[in-house]
Design a protein around this motif. Structure first.
Motif, PDB file in Angstrom:
ATOM      1  N   LEU A   1      55.769 -30.132  26.167  1.00 24.46           N
ATOM      2  CA  LEU A   1      55.799 -31.388  26.920  1.00 24.46           C
ATOM      3  C   LEU A   1      55.210 -32.536  26.107  1.00 24.46           C
ATOM      4  N   GLU A   2      54.216 -32.235  25.301  1.00 28.56           N
ATOM      5  CA  GLU A   2      53.564 -33.272  24.501  1.00 28.56           C
ATOM      6  C   GLU A   2      54.243 -33.506  23.168  1.00 28.56           C
ATOM      7  N   HIS A   3      54.709 -32.418  22.525  1.00 30.88           N
ATOM      8  CA  HIS A   3      55.174 -32.532  21.140  1.00 30.88           C
ATOM      9  C   HIS A   3      56.692 -32.470  20.968  1.00 30.88           C
ATOM     10  N   GLU A   4      57.419 -31.865  21.884  1.00 30.88           N
ATOM     11  CA  GLU A   4      58.881 -31.744  21.782  1.00 30.88           C
ATOM     12  C   GLU A   4      59.491 -32.048  23.152  1.00 30.88           C
ATOM     13  N   PRO A   5      59.333 -33.283  23.638  1.00 31.89           N
ATOM     14  CA  PRO A   5      59.707 -33.587  25.021  1.00 31.89           C
ATOM     15  C   PRO A   5      61.194 -33.516  25.326  1.00 31.89           C
ATOM     16  N   ASP A   6      62.061 -33.453  24.283  1.00 28.82           N
ATOM     17  CA  ASP A   6      63.496 -33.385  24.550  1.00 28.82           C
ATOM     18  C   ASP A   6      63.987 -31.964  24.786  1.00 28.82           C
ATOM     19  N   VAL A   7      63.146 -30.953  24.582  1.00 32.33           N
ATOM     20  CA  VAL A   7      63.575 -29.569  24.763  1.00 32.33           C
ATOM     21  C   VAL A   7      63.912 -29.316  26.230  1.00 32.33           C
ATOM     22  N   ALA A   8      65.098 -28.738  26.468  1.00 28.25           N
ATOM     23  CA  ALA A   8      65.493 -28.398  27.833  1.00 28.25           C
ATOM     24  C   ALA A   8      66.294 -27.100  27.882  1.00 28.25           C
ATOM     25  N   HIS A   9      66.477 -26.447  26.741  1.00 26.58           N
ATOM     26  CA  HIS A   9      67.252 -25.210  26.672  1.00 26.58           C
ATOM     27  C   HIS A   9      66.502 -24.186  25.826  1.00 26.58           C
ATOM     28  N   ALA A  10      66.687 -22.915  26.157  1.00 33.47           N
ATOM     29  CA  ALA A  10      66.064 -21.843  25.366  1.00 33.47           C
ATOM     30  C   ALA A  10      66.860 -20.564  25.503  1.00 33.47           C
ATOM     31  N   ASN A  11      66.851 -19.786  24.439  1.00 31.96           N
ATOM     32  CA  ASN A  11      67.403 -18.430  24.402  1.00 31.96           C
ATOM     33  C   ASN A  11      66.265 -17.480  24.080  1.00 31.96           C
ATOM     34  N   GLY A  12      66.507 -16.189  24.285  1.00 30.29           N
ATOM     35  CA  GLY A  12      65.545 -15.197  23.833  1.00 30.29           C
ATOM     36  C   GLY A  12      65.136 -14.238  24.913  1.00 30.29           C
ATOM     37  N   VAL A  13      63.973 -13.633  24.728  1.00 29.76           N
ATOM     38  CA  VAL A  13      63.466 -12.623  25.661  1.00 29.76           C
ATOM     39  C   VAL A  13      63.267 -13.267  27.031  1.00 29.76           C
ATOM     40  N   ARG A  14      63.807 -12.626  28.041  1.00 29.24           N
ATOM     41  CA  ARG A  14      63.916 -13.272  29.347  1.00 29.24           C
ATOM     42  C   ARG A  14      62.577 -13.752  29.904  1.00 29.24           C
ATOM     43  N   ALA A  15      61.548 -12.908  29.877  1.00 25.87           N
ATOM     44  CA  ALA A  15      60.273 -13.294  30.483  1.00 25.87           C
ATOM     45  C   ALA A  15      59.694 -14.538  29.823  1.00 25.87           C
ATOM     46  N   SER A  16      59.787 -14.616  28.493  1.00 20.39           N
ATOM     47  CA  SER A  16      59.257 -15.779  27.776  1.00 20.39           C
ATOM     48  C   SER A  16      60.042 -17.041  28.118  1.00 20.39           C
ATOM     49  N   VAL A  17      61.363 -16.918  28.131  1.00 20.29           N
ATOM     50  CA  VAL A  17      62.216 -18.080  28.425  1.00 20.29           C
ATOM     51  C   VAL A  17      61.943 -18.592  29.829  1.00 20.29           C
ATOM     52  N   GLU A  18      61.872 -17.689  30.797  1.00 17.35           N
ATOM     53  CA  GLU A  18      61.637 -18.112  32.178  1.00 17.35           C
ATOM     54  C   GLU A  18      60.300 -18.839  32.324  1.00 17.35           C
ATOM     55  N   THR A  19      59.262 -18.329  31.668  1.00 17.69           N
ATOM     56  CA  THR A  19      57.941 -18.944  31.814  1.00 17.69           C
ATOM     57  C   THR A  19      57.877 -20.299  31.133  1.00 17.69           C
ATOM     58  N   VAL A  20      58.354 -20.379  29.887  1.00 15.87           N
ATOM     59  CA  VAL A  20      58.277 -21.634  29.144  1.00 15.87           C
ATOM     60  C   VAL A  20      59.114 -22.714  29.831  1.00 15.87           C
ATOM     61  N   LEU A  21      60.356 -22.401  30.171  1.00 14.09           N
ATOM     62  CA  LEU A  21      61.190 -23.417  30.819  1.00 14.09           C
ATOM     63  C   LEU A  21      60.700 -23.720  32.230  1.00 14.09           C
ATOM     64  N   GLY A  22      60.045 -22.752  32.857  1.00 12.54           N
ATOM     65  CA  GLY A  22      59.461 -23.020  34.170  1.00 12.54           C
ATOM     66  C   GLY A  22      58.409 -24.106  34.108  1.00 12.54           C
ATOM     67  N   VAL A  23      57.591 -24.106  33.056  1.00 15.83           N
ATOM     68  CA  VAL A  23      56.590 -25.163  32.871  1.00 15.83           C
ATOM     69  C   VAL A  23      57.274 -26.520  32.723  1.00 15.83           C
ATOM     70  N   LEU A  24      58.348 -26.567  31.925  1.00 15.03           N
ATOM     71  CA  LEU A  24      59.065 -27.827  31.724  1.00 15.03           C
ATOM     72  C   LEU A  24      59.697 -28.305  33.029  1.00 15.03           C
ATOM     73  N   ALA A  25      60.307 -27.373  33.772  1.00 14.33           N
ATOM     74  CA  ALA A  25      60.964 -27.743  35.029  1.00 14.33           C
ATOM     75  C   ALA A  25      59.953 -28.269  36.041  1.00 14.33           C
ATOM     76  N   ASP A  26      58.806 -27.610  36.131  1.00 10.96           N
ATOM     77  CA  ASP A  26      57.780 -28.061  37.081  1.00 10.96           C
ATOM     78  C   ASP A  26      57.326 -29.476  36.752  1.00 10.96           C
ATOM     79  N   ASP A  27      57.169 -29.761  35.471  1.00 13.95           N
ATOM     80  CA  ASP A  27      56.713 -31.092  35.073  1.00 13.95           C
ATOM     81  C   ASP A  27      57.761 -32.158  35.372  1.00 13.95           C
ATOM     82  N   ARG A  28      59.040 -31.776  35.268  1.00 20.22           N
ATOM     83  CA  ARG A  28      60.124 -32.754  35.420  1.00 20.22           C
ATOM     84  C   ARG A  28      60.706 -32.795  36.828  1.00 20.22           C
ATOM     85  N   GLY A  29      60.179 -31.970  37.716  1.00 20.94           N
ATOM     86  CA  GLY A  29      60.689 -31.956  39.072  1.00 20.94           C
ATOM     87  C   GLY A  29      62.067 -31.358  39.199  1.00 20.94           C
ATOM     88  N   GLY A  30      62.449 -30.520  38.238  1.00 23.01           N
ATOM     89  CA  GLY A  30      63.765 -29.889  38.270  1.00 23.01           C
ATOM     90  C   GLY A  30      63.653 -28.409  38.527  1.00 23.01           C
TER      91      GLY A  30
END
Length: 305
Positions: A96-125
Motif C-alpha cells: 500500500l505504501e510502496h507499490e500502490p498500483d498493485v491489484a493482481h497476484a498469482n501464486g500460492v493461494r493462501a498468500s495471494v488471498e491474504t495479501v490481496l485481502g489487505v489491499l481490498a480492505d484498504d480500497r473498499g473493494g
C-alpha cells in the motif's frame, strides 16, 4: 512476530538472499527460481516492473516468504510463495505504501488471498478469483500406448508455426476452461520467446503422418527442477493422445537428466488435469490468480457512527 520487507531489482543479490528458502521447496518455488535464473543470465534492462522481495522475520533474520513482480505483461501481477499469515499481512501493508498500483497476484493461494485481502480492505473493494491452478510433479512416468506418430525437436524452420501456437496457448486454455480470453493474454509468448525455446532445444513437436499436430516446451532446470510448458494441441487435433505422449517423453527426458519435473494446470480444464494424472503427475499445491475488484460506483464505505 514482526517482519521487514527487503526488496531489490538485482536478481543475483536476491538469489543470494533467498536461495535457501527457495531450495527448501524447489518444486513449489519453480516459477521464482526459473525467472531468477533467466534474469541472472541476462540482466539487461526491461521496460516493465521487475523486482523481488523477501519477507524476513526480524527476530531470527530468516527469510519466511518471497514475492516478485517480474511478469512482462499487463497488469504486471505479483507472484507469491508461501509465507506466514502475519508476514503476508505485513507485505500487503508494505505494498500500500510502496507499490500502490498493485491489484493482481498469482501464486500460492493462501498468500495471494491474504495479501490481496489487505489491499481490498484498504480500497473498499473485494477480491475476485480469475483462475484456479494446480501445481503437479512427476517422479516416474506411465507413457500412453498406441498413439500414432512420433516426436522430434522443433527447428527454426518451424518458427512461424511454433510462434502462432505459443501466442494462442493461453487464449486457447481460457476457451477450453470456459472463459473468454482476456485482452493481451499470452502476447509475451511471442516470436522471440519461440525462437529462444527452439534454439535451446526446449521445444518439441509431435508429427502424425508428416503433419505437426502438437507442441510441448519446457524450462531448463533451476534449483534442480524443470517445468513443462507450454503444452498446445490445436482444436482439430485433440483427442488422439498427442499431448499425453509428448509430455510423457519430455518428462522422461527431464527425469533421466537428474532433474525433478513439474507443470501447472488450470483446475477448470478437466481434460488436461486428467491427461497428466494418467501419465504419472501428482498434485503438489493449489495456486490462484486473483485481482482486487474495485468498489462498485456509487457505493461508499460507512464511516464511524
Amino acid at each position: 512476530m514482526a517482519y521487514r520487507v527487503e526488496r531489490t531489482t538485482d536478481p543475483a543479490a536476491f538469489l543470494t538472499l533467498a536461495e535457501d528458502y527457495l531450495a527448501g521447496e524447489p518444486v513449489l518455488s519453480t516459477v521464482v527460481s526459473t525467472t531468477l535464473a533467466r534474469a541472472v543470465a541476462d540482466p539487461s534492462p526491461v521496460d516493465h516492473p521487475r523486482w523481488w522481495a523477501a519477507l524476513i522475520d526480524k527476530a531470527t533474520a530468516e527469510v519466511v516468504g518471497v514475492a516478485m513482480r517480474t511478469a512482462p505483461f499487463r497488469p504486471y501481477p505479483l507472484y507469491l510463495l508461501p509465507m506466514p499469515t502475519a508476514a503476508a499481512e505485513a507485505f500487503g501493508s508494505w505494498l500500500l505504501e510502496h507499490e500502490p498500483d498493485v491489484a493482481h497476484a498469482n501464486g500460492v493461494r493462501a498468500s495471494v488471498e491474504t495479501v490481496l485481502g489487505v489491499l481490498a480492505d484498504d480500497r473498499g473493494g473485494s477480491t475476485r478469483v480469475l483462475e484456479h491452478d494446480r501445481l503437479w510433479e512427476a517422479t516416474s512416468v506411465l507413457p500412453p500406448t498406441g498413439v500414432r506418430g512420433g516426436a522430434r525437436a522443433a527447428t527454426l524452420d518451424d518458427l512461424d508455426l511454433v510462434t502462432a501456437w505459443c501466442l494462442d496457448f493461453m487464449p486457447a486454455a481460457d476457451r477450453q476452461a470456459g472463459r473468454p480470453p482476456r485482452e493481451g493474454e499470452g502476447e509475451h509468448l511471442d516470436r522471440e520467446y519461440a525462437r529462444g525455446k527452439i534454439e535451446r532445444g526446449l521445444m518439441w513437436l509431435w508429427e502424425d503422418k508428416g503433419e505437426v499436430v502438437h507442441l510441448t516446451g519446457w524450462n531448463p532446470p533451476a534449483l534442480g527442477v524443470a517445468r513443462v510448458g507450454p503444452v498446445y494441441t490445436p482444436v482439430e487435433h485433440r483427442g488422439h493422445g498427442y499431448a499425453a505422449a509428448l509430455v510423457a517423453q519430455v518428462t522422461e527426458r527431464i527425469l533421466s537428466d537428474g532433474a525433478r519435473a513439474c507443470l501447472f494446470t488450470d483446475v477448470d480444464n478437466p481434460v488436461s488435469n486428467g491427461v497428466y494424472e494418467r501419465i504419472g503427475y501428482r498434485p503438489v499445491a493449489e495456486m490462484v490468480r486473483m485481482e482486487v475488484a474495485p468498489q462498485p460506483t456509487g457505493v461508499t464505505t460507512p464511516g464511524p457512527a
